[in-house]
Design an enzyme around this catalytic site. Structure first.
Site, PDB file in Angstrom:
ATOM      1  N   ALA A  29      28.917  -4.097  -7.233  1.00 14.23           N
ATOM      2  CA  ALA A  29      27.680  -4.116  -8.030  1.00 14.23           C
ATOM      3  C   ALA A  29      26.523  -3.590  -7.211  1.00 14.23           C
ATOM      4  O   ALA A  29      26.598  -3.512  -5.984  1.00 14.23           O
ATOM      5  CB  ALA A  29      27.379  -5.534  -8.500  1.00 14.23           C
ATOM      6  N   ASN A  30      25.459  -3.223  -7.899  1.00 15.06           N
ATOM      7  CA  ASN A  30      24.182  -2.942  -7.239  1.00 15.06           C
ATOM      8  C   ASN A  30      23.318  -4.190  -7.344  1.00 15.06           C
ATOM      9  O   ASN A  30      23.507  -5.003  -8.246  1.00 15.06           O
ATOM     10  CB  ASN A  30      23.439  -1.812  -7.955  1.00 15.06           C
ATOM     11  CG  ASN A  30      24.054  -0.457  -7.701  1.00 15.06           C
ATOM     12  OD1 ASN A  30      25.258  -0.343  -7.516  1.00 15.06           O
ATOM     13  ND2 ASN A  30      23.225   0.553  -7.705  1.00 15.06           N
ATOM     14  N   ARG A  31      22.357  -4.294  -6.473  1.00 12.13           N
ATOM     15  CA  ARG A  31      21.443  -5.417  -6.483  1.00 12.13           C
ATOM     16  C   ARG A  31      20.436  -5.240  -7.627  1.00 12.13           C
ATOM     17  O   ARG A  31      19.811  -4.186  -7.746  1.00 12.13           O
ATOM     18  CB  ARG A  31      20.696  -5.408  -5.162  1.00 12.13           C
ATOM     19  CG  ARG A  31      20.126  -6.699  -4.734  1.00 12.13           C
ATOM     20  CD  ARG A  31      19.308  -6.484  -3.487  1.00 12.13           C
ATOM     21  NE  ARG A  31      20.111  -6.384  -2.266  1.00 12.13           N
ATOM     22  CZ  ARG A  31      20.609  -7.428  -1.611  1.00 12.13           C
ATOM     23  NH1 ARG A  31      20.421  -8.646  -2.044  1.00 12.13           N
ATOM     24  NH2 ARG A  31      21.287  -7.248  -0.499  1.00 12.13           N
TER      25      ARG A  31
END
Ligand code: C5P
Length: 216
Positions: A29-31
């Site tokens: 995931a991305n933040r």
């Protein structure tokens, strides 16, 4: 302009991260907290817009008057966005994962492959670029760009590359991620406006006013 100035306008917003499963317990995931996208959804709903919020996994309450559709992966987000068309405006705030893995149906055991497992990654579709060339392209298409350096330069290039109308560039070199304040540059065909740092709710309110000016 008046409080119900966006009545009858259909607006689709993406927010939050996407989660790309590796196995039942792990993901890529991305933040992203989802805060800025949720604030924009709320601000537009307060102006009477018909808002569909396509949300990745976040722990936020749905803003009043907003229709929320929960998704997990980029492919699910893309499908959900396409199902909401036609729309007058699309604002893609989500931090979509660039790659997805081929998910294992069972938990990968440490050491079973004699070292770290190889993730066979595939590029995810670019939802923003896809909307830009879509038959039902929204009249106003807005992308976001999280940058840590050369913020305006990178964001201008992104406007051209993705084919959207506006880019909201965030400077994420500070503690914007997950925080309540944001510092943005609004990039349009007419040039660049740099806003002072302000609460994400205030960024949302001002952006909503700009949208009213552009489409009403
Ligand atoms: O290329 P980059 O990820 O920096 O672009 C950011 C913009 O593109 C954001 O508006 C984001 O929501 C959108 N995006 C997308 N689908 C992707 C990647 C980014 O819609 N796969």
């Amino acid at each position: 302009k008046r409080s119900q100035s966006l009545a009858g306008k259909r607006i689709v917003i993406t927010a939050g991260p996407t989660h790309e499963p590796i196995d039942p317990v792990r993901y890529i995931a991305n933040r992203s907290s989802g805060r800025q996208g949720y604030a924009i959804a709320g601000a537009l709903a307060r102006l009477g817009a018909d808002v569909e919020l396509i949300s990745g996994p976040v722990s936020l309450e749905t803003p009043r008057g907003v229709k929320r559709i929960d998704v997990e992966t980029a492919l699910e987000m893309e499908a959900a966005v396409n199902r909401t068309l036609p729309a007058d405006v699309a604002i893609l705030v989500a931090a979509v994962a660039d790659w997805r893995a081929e998910a294992s149906p069972r938990k990968i055991k440490k050491g079973e492959t004699g070292g770290p497992p190889e993730l066979n990654l595939t590029e995810n579709p670019d939802i923003l670029a896809g909307l830009a060339t879509h038959d039902q392209r929204p009249a106003l298409l807005i992308g976001f760009a999280a940058e840590t350096d050369k913020v305006v330069g990178h964001a201008k290039a992104k406007l051209d590359r993705k084919g959207c109308d506006w880019i909201v560039a965030n400077d994420v070199s500070g503690d914007v991620m997950g925080g309540t304040e944001n510092s943005i540059h609004l990039i349009t065909a007419n040039g660049v406006e740099s806003w002072e740092q302000m609460p994400k709710r205030e960024v949302a309110r001002r952006l909503a006013e700009r949208i009213v000016d552009a489409i009403v």
